[in-house]
Design an enzyme around this catalytic site. Structure first.
Site, PDB file in Angstrom:
ATOM      1  N   TYR A  44       0.861  -1.173   0.000  1.00 41.92           N
ATOM      2  CA  TYR A  44       0.000   0.000   0.000  1.00 41.92           C
ATOM      3  C   TYR A  44       0.903   1.230   0.000  1.00 41.92           C
ATOM      4  O   TYR A  44       2.073   1.134  -0.339  1.00 41.92           O
ATOM      5  CB  TYR A  44      -0.948  -0.080   1.214  1.00 41.92           C
ATOM      6  N   LYS A  99     -21.423 -20.043  -8.484  1.00 38.11           N
ATOM      7  CA  LYS A  99     -20.667 -19.957  -9.740  1.00 38.11           C
ATOM      8  C   LYS A  99     -19.220 -19.544  -9.448  1.00 38.11           C
ATOM      9  O   LYS A  99     -18.281 -20.075 -10.044  1.00 38.11           O
ATOM     10  CB  LYS A  99     -21.335 -18.919 -10.645  1.00 38.11           C
ATOM     11  N   GLU A 141     -24.783 -13.859 -16.075  1.00 33.80           N
ATOM     12  CA  GLU A 141     -25.394 -15.057 -15.517  1.00 33.80           C
ATOM     13  C   GLU A 141     -26.893 -14.850 -15.316  1.00 33.80           C
ATOM     14  O   GLU A 141     -27.309 -13.838 -14.760  1.00 33.80           O
ATOM     15  CB  GLU A 141     -24.728 -15.361 -14.158  1.00 33.80           C
ATOM     16  N   ALA A 200     -36.270 -23.035 -28.234  1.00 33.30           N
ATOM     17  CA  ALA A 200     -35.473 -22.092 -29.021  1.00 33.30           C
ATOM     18  C   ALA A 200     -35.033 -20.946 -28.120  1.00 33.30           C
ATOM     19  O   ALA A 200     -35.127 -19.774 -28.456  1.00 33.30           O
ATOM     20  CB  ALA A 200     -36.261 -21.596 -30.227  1.00 33.30           C
ATOM     21  N   GLY A 201     -34.570 -21.319 -26.937  1.00 33.09           N
ATOM     22  CA  GLY A 201     -34.075 -20.330 -25.984  1.00 33.09           C
ATOM     23  C   GLY A 201     -32.604 -20.037 -26.216  1.00 33.09           C
ATOM     24  O   GLY A 201     -32.027 -20.441 -27.231  1.00 33.09           O
ATOM     25  N   ALA A 203     -29.891 -21.179 -25.007  1.00 32.46           N
ATOM     26  CA  ALA A 203     -28.969 -22.294 -25.188  1.00 32.46           C
ATOM     27  C   ALA A 203     -29.066 -22.857 -26.595  1.00 32.46           C
ATOM     28  O   ALA A 203     -28.059 -22.989 -27.292  1.00 32.46           O
ATOM     29  CB  ALA A 203     -29.261 -23.383 -24.155  1.00 32.46           C
TER      30      ALA A 203
END
Lengths: 444, 160
Positions: A44, A99, A141, A200-201, A203
């Site tokens: 520092y 995550k 996310e 059809a999202g 992903a």
């Protein structure tokens, strides 16, 4: 069936016990020594001013003098948390911490959960862009679609660090790896297979894009959404042009045979079914699988219950079945993708993660499983095969260098060793903290 | 994907009626997506058919179609309008323009406009296009071709 349900509910019970006990899953740990308080003058003020000035002159030195090159921001607005929907940013935080845990343990990466109190796409874009100086990468996310496509596209264009949406690129990478091995195992040709994507999202749109990049002819894909099989002349395609242009693109170039109807029509004669739709069972019926081509491949990835139970799909004639669950063979598991991919991207300080890099990772992931010997029940590595992460990191980094999106160049061996070492340290550190009792054993 | 090279652009014929009607209905349904005041009627098919049939025999209307392998994939219709108060006086007003999604982004819409201008150039002084104010696709398309707004058409609902 009862035992399966019990098995599925077991983690939920433990989660409610352990979360309040540990009060979080990640923390900050030091990376440099503190031998005495004198060291503070180095880390520092006043010592720290020197690296500050050096970075001011050459901004890329920030990656040399700080931890930035090993960090990822996990950003959510809480609008599509797991399958729970819009439950708010606070309620999404446990997922973001989870995550971050995976990023650290599997990829050796310091990831920071950032849950935002806005759902406005433009504001999210502005905020994430402003975070750029602090991070080596961004992981979007659990943001609802089609907003997530738009945000990802804008940020990928406007930021100079990788921006990733796991529900798109991550799921697509791992699924395509499974696809490569499954098609190889049944002995069909990539250029011949008919692939029906149910749902059809985010992903499946990304999977379709990656499959096309891999060499599956676009016309051989059939996308099925809640209104049926997508094709260029379907009534709502005009509307898609401005409401969901990503799906619109697919409507125009997929389904060369102009198959119309619902899931059964879409599956008839198809070689591969990739379902990323809604929890089953019964979303896909046995007789629909029977009507697929011989040696069919069925990925039923809805959570927690797949669109069709694996044994039903097998009974109906499927040769290979994969799901999203760890308690069945062939788990299509996102955790096989992002830790290694980010490891590689960060280690060459990539500006972005392109579809080519994802595809390189998918091919390597497939290769790891192939080397161990493919079978009907083993088309993907598992997380225990953890050499998969440094290997993915290596091909991703090499591809980034080849594409000219890496800030620094390294040799294949250098990347592999660095990735291996960093991931191993993360695992060993956790082990050590557990042994020393700093991470206490869980309550009874 | 549709191959644009196989597309023929020509005057509409009576036997094209059903193909044109289908595209006109798709266009009107698209307008509905942009603005609820363009909600299409349940019996739109009957009216669309009458509309197309009468335009096909009218001297004041021109319809050009894009055909591929016997199928109508695009249509443009313009009406001749006499601007009794103004100069220039004779206007060719494009009232319908639609190209099936898979044949878009190939310049087909632009070609249809060019063809209709060519057909009308000896009869009209100017070309205009009429479309719902909120139809972003049309706005972008005409702006790109160099059109500009000339007349505004405002509304207020008096009965819900």
């Amino acid at each position: 069936m009862t035992s399966l349900e019990e098995k599925a509910s077991h983690p939920s019970t433990l989660a409610m016990k352990y979360h309040p006990f540990y009060k979080g899953k990640i923390q900050i740990a030091l990376k440099c020594p503190v031998r005495s308080y004198d060291d503070f003058a180095i880390w520092y003020t006043p010592g720290v001013a020197e690296p500050c000035k050096a970075i001011q002159k050459n901004v890329d030195l920030v990656f040399e003098y700080t931890n930035r090159a090993n960090t990822v921001a996990i950003v959510t607005d809480g609008t599509r948390i797991l399958g729970l929907g819009d439950i708010g940013p606070e309620a999404g935080l446990p997922v973001m911490e989870g995550k971050a845990l995976l990023f650290k343990y599997l990829g050796g990466i310091d990831a920071f959960p950032i849950a935002l109190a806005t759902k406005d796409a433009e504001k999210i874009i502005e905020i994430v862009k402003a975070l750029e100086p602090s991070f080596g990468g961004i992981n979007l996310e659990d943001i609802e679609k089609p907003k997530c496509f738009y945000i990802l596209e804008r940020l990928r264009q406007e930021m100079r660090i990788p921006v990733w949406h796991d529900d798109q690129q991550g799921t697509a990478t791992v699924t395509v790896a499974a696809f490569i091995n499954a098609v190889k195992f049944v002995g069909k040709r990539i250029s011949d297979v008919i692939v029906t994507l149910i749902g059809a999202g985010a992903a499946n749109i990304a999977i379709a894009r990656l499959l096309i990049a891999y060499g599956v002819p676009a016309g051989n894909l059939r996308l099925v959404d809640s209104k049926g099989v997508l094709h260029a002349e379907r009534e709502d395609v005009d509307k898609l042009q401005f409401q969901d242009k990503w799906k619109y693109e697919m409507a125009i170039k997929t389904n060369k045979d102009r198959v119309v109807g619902g899931i059964p029509e879409g599956l008839k004669g198809a070689d591969v079914c990739i379902a990323m739709s809604r929890p089953g069972p019964g979303v896909i019926k046995k007789e629909w699988i029977t009507a697929m081509a011989d040696d069919s491949i069925v990925f039923a990835c809805a959570n927690p219950i797949p669109e069709i139970w694996p044994w039903e799909a097998k009974e109906a004639g499927a040769k290979i079945v994969a799901t999203g669950r760890s308690d069945f063979p062939n788990q299509v598991n996102n955790s096989l993708g992002f830790p290694g991919i980010f490891r590689g991207a960060l280690d060459v300080r990539a500006y972005t993660i392109t579809d080519e890099m994802c595809l390189a990772a998918a091919i390597e992931l497939a290769r790891v499983a192939e080397e161990k010997g493919l079978s009907e029940e083993y088309i993907l590595p598992t997380m225990e095969d953890w050499e998969v992460y440094p290997r993915e990191a290596t091909v991703v980094a090499m591809k980034a260098i080849e594409l000219g999106v890496a800030r620094i160049k390294k040799s294949r061996d250098e990347v592999y060793e660095e990735a291996y070492r960093k991931i191993k340290i993360a695992r060993d550190q956790t082990k050590l903290l557990m042994e020393k009792g700093f991470i206490p054993p869980p309550p009874e | 994907m549709g191959g644009i090279q196989e597309i023929e652009i020509r005057d509409a014929k009576p036997e094209d009626t059903n193909g044109i009607v289908e595209l006109v209905i798709r266009l009107k349904r698209l307008n509905e997506e942009f603005d609820p005041l363009f909600k299409t009627r349940d019996d739109i098919a009957i009216h669309a058919k009458k509309y197309v049939e009468s335009a096909l025999v009218s001297d004041e209307s021109v319809i050009v179609v894009a055909e591929r392998k016997g199928k109508i994939v695009g249509v443009i219709k313009a009406d001749i309008v006499d601007r009794i108060f103004y100069e220039p006086r004779i206007e060719g007003r494009i009232r319908e323009l639609y190209v099936l999604p898979e044949f878009r982004r190939n310049g087909l819409g632009k070609r249809l406009i060019e063809v209709i201008i060519e057909k009308l150039k000896n009869r009209v002084d100017m070309i205009t296009a009429e479309f719902p104010t909120l139809n972003e696709i049309a706005i972008r398309f005409y702006n790109r071709l160099g059109f500009r707004g000339i007349m505004s058409n405002y509304t207020i609902e008096v009965r819900k």
